[in-house]
Motif scaffolding. Structure first.
Motif, PDB file in Angstrom:
ATOM      1  N   ARG A 145      27.610  23.625  47.948  1.00 46.89           N
ATOM      2  CA  ARG A 145      26.751  22.454  47.874  1.00 46.89           C
ATOM      3  C   ARG A 145      26.440  22.197  46.403  1.00 46.89           C
ATOM      4  O   ARG A 145      26.033  23.098  45.689  1.00 46.89           O
ATOM      5  CB  ARG A 145      25.456  22.677  48.650  1.00 46.89           C
ATOM      6  CG  ARG A 145      24.518  21.477  48.588  1.00 46.89           C
ATOM      7  CD  ARG A 145      23.285  21.653  49.432  1.00 46.89           C
ATOM      8  NE  ARG A 145      23.567  21.833  50.837  1.00 46.89           N
ATOM      9  CZ  ARG A 145      23.983  20.886  51.691  1.00 46.89           C
ATOM     10  NH1 ARG A 145      24.173  19.664  51.245  1.00 46.89           N
ATOM     11  NH2 ARG A 145      24.186  21.151  52.952  1.00 46.89           N
ATOM     12  N   GLU A 187      25.486  22.113  56.244  1.00 44.54           N
ATOM     13  CA  GLU A 187      25.523  23.277  55.365  1.00 44.54           C
ATOM     14  C   GLU A 187      26.979  23.676  55.147  1.00 44.54           C
ATOM     15  O   GLU A 187      27.834  23.418  56.000  1.00 44.54           O
ATOM     16  CB  GLU A 187      24.761  24.448  56.002  1.00 44.54           C
ATOM     17  CG  GLU A 187      23.276  24.217  56.121  1.00 44.54           C
ATOM     18  CD  GLU A 187      22.600  24.024  54.769  1.00 44.54           C
ATOM     19  OE1 GLU A 187      22.945  24.762  53.823  1.00 44.54           O
ATOM     20  OE2 GLU A 187      21.763  23.112  54.651  1.00 44.54           O
ATOM     21  N   GLU A 189      28.404  26.445  55.473  1.00 42.22           N
ATOM     22  CA  GLU A 189      28.889  27.310  56.573  1.00 42.22           C
ATOM     23  C   GLU A 189      29.339  26.471  57.770  1.00 42.22           C
ATOM     24  O   GLU A 189      30.315  26.805  58.436  1.00 42.22           O
ATOM     25  CB  GLU A 189      27.788  28.287  57.002  1.00 42.22           C
ATOM     26  CG  GLU A 189      27.443  29.324  55.959  1.00 42.22           C
ATOM     27  CD  GLU A 189      26.546  28.779  54.832  1.00 42.22           C
ATOM     28  OE1 GLU A 189      25.860  27.744  55.014  1.00 42.22           O
ATOM     29  OE2 GLU A 189      26.575  29.373  53.744  1.00 42.22           O
TER      30      GLU A 189
END
Length: 195
Positions: A145, A187, A189
């Motif tokens: 990110r 996110e 993940e």
């Protein structure tokens, strides 16, 4: 074709060979070798075949097989007709072979990209649409990110990995969508699970 070019090269080399120029004799022998001549003929045949681009005779073999089975139901029942009906109704022929044929015959395997709008502002960012087929191998890139914008970006492209070999992904590229799923607000993940 290639054979004609090779013939011309051999003619030139034979002149140089008579003048005993360094290495020309070895090159002449190599180019005149039977295995190279055969390899070039195979290459030309493959190029000719690739230029033809064979096309399927029909797009709906599965439907045609169904129609033939129906027509055979009304025909006088001989041993051959019964065997042909049994073969055409067999799952491995119907579901596997004919369905696979129809899928390949109807599919255009090149990606279809939407047309670009005519009125793109000068200050608009450029966007690339990338298609990578993983085939159970890792992508060969890491994502993160962005600290300021919050965008999901490619952090690193691993040398020799799929992304590196494709030449389509670069460190710093912003991911907007993966497999048709928008990644904004996800996110890293979660994005990895989509990849």
């Amino acid at each position: 074709g290639v054979s004609h070019v090779l013939t011309l090269v051999l003619q030139e080399l034979s002149l140089l060979c008579k003048r005993d120029v360094n290495g020309v004799g070895m090159l002449y022998d190599l180019l005149k070798s039977h295995w190279l001549q055969a390899l070039l003929k195979i290459y030309e045949c493959l190029q000719h075949y690739l230029g033809k681009r064979p096309t399927p005779v029909m797009l709906q073999a599965h439907a045609l097989a169904r129609e033939v089975v129906e027509l055979l139901r009304e025909a006088p029942q001989s041993g051959e007709i019964k065997e042909l009906r049994r073969l055409l109704r067999a799952p491995h022929l119907k579901a596997a072979l004919l369905s696979a044929h129809d899928t390949v015959a109807q599919k255009d395997f090149e990606p279809v990209l939407p047309p670009l709008p005519d009125n793109i502002p000068e200050n608009e960012e450029a966007m690339r649409i990338v298609c990578l087929v993983k085939n159970n191998q890792p992508l060969g890139a890491t994502i993160k990110r962005h600290e300021i914008t919050g965008d999901i970006t490619v952090a690193r492209v691993i040398h020799g990995g799929l992304a590196d070999r494709s030449g389509l992904l670069y460190a710093g590229d912003k991911l907007v969508e993966v497999n048709g799923v928008p990644v904004e607000g996800l996110e890293p993940e979660q994005v990895i699970n989509i990849l």
